[in-house]
Design a protein around this motif. Sequence first.
Motif, short mmCIF file in Angstrom:
data_model
loop_
_atom_site.label_atom_id
_atom_site.label_comp_id
_atom_site.label_asym_id
_atom_site.label_seq_id
_atom_site.Cartn_x
_atom_site.Cartn_y
_atom_site.Cartn_z
N TYR A 10 0.84 -1.20 0.00
CA TYR A 10 0.00 0.00 0.00
C TYR A 10 0.87 1.25 0.00
CZ TYR A 10 -3.46 -3.36 1.55
OH TYR A 10 -4.27 -4.44 1.65
N ALA A 11 0.28 2.35 -0.41
CA ALA A 11 0.97 3.63 -0.35
C ALA A 11 -0.05 4.72 -0.03
CB ALA A 11 1.67 3.96 -1.66
N ILE A 12 0.38 5.71 0.73
CA ILE A 12 -0.44 6.88 1.03
C ILE A 12 0.12 8.04 0.23
CG2 ILE A 12 -1.11 8.55 2.79
CD1 ILE A 12 -1.07 6.25 4.80
N THR A 13 -0.75 8.69 -0.52
CA THR A 13 -0.34 9.84 -1.32
C THR A 13 -1.06 11.07 -0.79
OG1 THR A 13 -0.13 8.41 -3.26
CG2 THR A 13 -0.24 10.78 -3.66
N THR A 14 -0.31 12.16 -0.62
CA THR A 14 -0.91 13.41 -0.16
C THR A 14 -0.60 14.52 -1.15
OG1 THR A 14 1.03 14.03 1.14
CG2 THR A 14 -0.68 12.78 2.27
N MET A 15 -1.56 15.42 -1.30
CA MET A 15 -1.33 16.62 -2.10
C MET A 15 -2.26 17.71 -1.62
SD MET A 15 -3.05 16.19 -5.80
CE MET A 15 -4.70 16.82 -5.98
N TYR A 16 -1.87 18.94 -1.84
CA TYR A 16 -2.70 20.08 -1.46
C TYR A 16 -3.29 20.69 -2.72
CZ TYR A 16 -4.37 24.19 0.92
OH TYR A 16 -5.19 25.16 1.45
N TRP A 23 -6.61 19.40 1.65
CA TRP A 23 -5.66 18.31 1.48
C TRP A 23 -6.38 17.10 0.91
CZ3 TRP A 23 -0.52 18.50 1.81
CH2 TRP A 23 0.05 19.58 2.46
N TYR A 24 -5.76 16.44 -0.03
CA TYR A 24 -6.25 15.17 -0.58
C TYR A 24 -5.30 14.09 -0.09
CZ TYR A 24 -9.58 17.37 -3.73
OH TYR A 24 -10.65 18.07 -4.25
N VAL A 25 -5.85 13.09 0.59
CA VAL A 25 -5.06 11.97 1.11
C VAL A 25 -5.64 10.70 0.51
CG1 VAL A 25 -4.25 10.78 3.18
CG2 VAL A 25 -4.66 13.24 3.25
N ALA A 39 -9.56 10.80 0.95
CA ALA A 39 -10.10 11.71 1.95
C ALA A 39 -9.77 13.14 1.52
CB ALA A 39 -9.50 11.43 3.32
N ILE A 40 -10.77 14.00 1.58
CA ILE A 40 -10.59 15.42 1.24
C ILE A 40 -10.81 16.20 2.53
CG2 ILE A 40 -11.36 17.34 -0.20
CD1 ILE A 40 -12.57 15.07 -2.06
N ARG A 48 -16.47 23.60 6.93
CA ARG A 48 -16.50 22.53 5.93
C ARG A 48 -16.07 21.21 6.56
NH1 ARG A 48 -12.85 24.32 1.20
NH2 ARG A 48 -13.30 22.22 0.51
N GLU A 49 -16.83 20.18 6.31
CA GLU A 49 -16.55 18.85 6.86
C GLU A 49 -15.61 18.07 5.92
OE1 GLU A 49 -17.68 17.38 9.73
OE2 GLU A 49 -18.51 19.31 10.30
N PRO A 50 -14.77 17.20 6.45
CA PRO A 50 -13.98 16.31 5.60
C PRO A 50 -14.90 15.35 4.83
CG PRO A 50 -13.10 16.35 7.82
CD PRO A 50 -14.41 17.07 7.86
#
Length: 64
Positions: A10-16, A23-25, A39-40, A48-50
């Motif tokens: 698995y890998a976790i990718t994050t970006m803004y 944030w997008y995870v 997840a946003i 604003r809710e995630p």
Amino acid sequence: MAFPHPDGAYAITTMYSVPDDAWYVELGLVAGQRNLVTAIVPDEDPAREPTVCLEPRGPHVDVP
């Protein structure tokens, strides 16, 4: 930026995202090259809710 799991499955990718102010995870399955969960998480507006989006296509995957 991608952070692989120690076993490499698995890998976790994050970006803004500047337009979204969030944030997008993403949790992805490396071998299948597909995202399992996105997840946003907004960070500018506390009202604003995630949001969590699950990948509906493909076979069920148990994530440890």
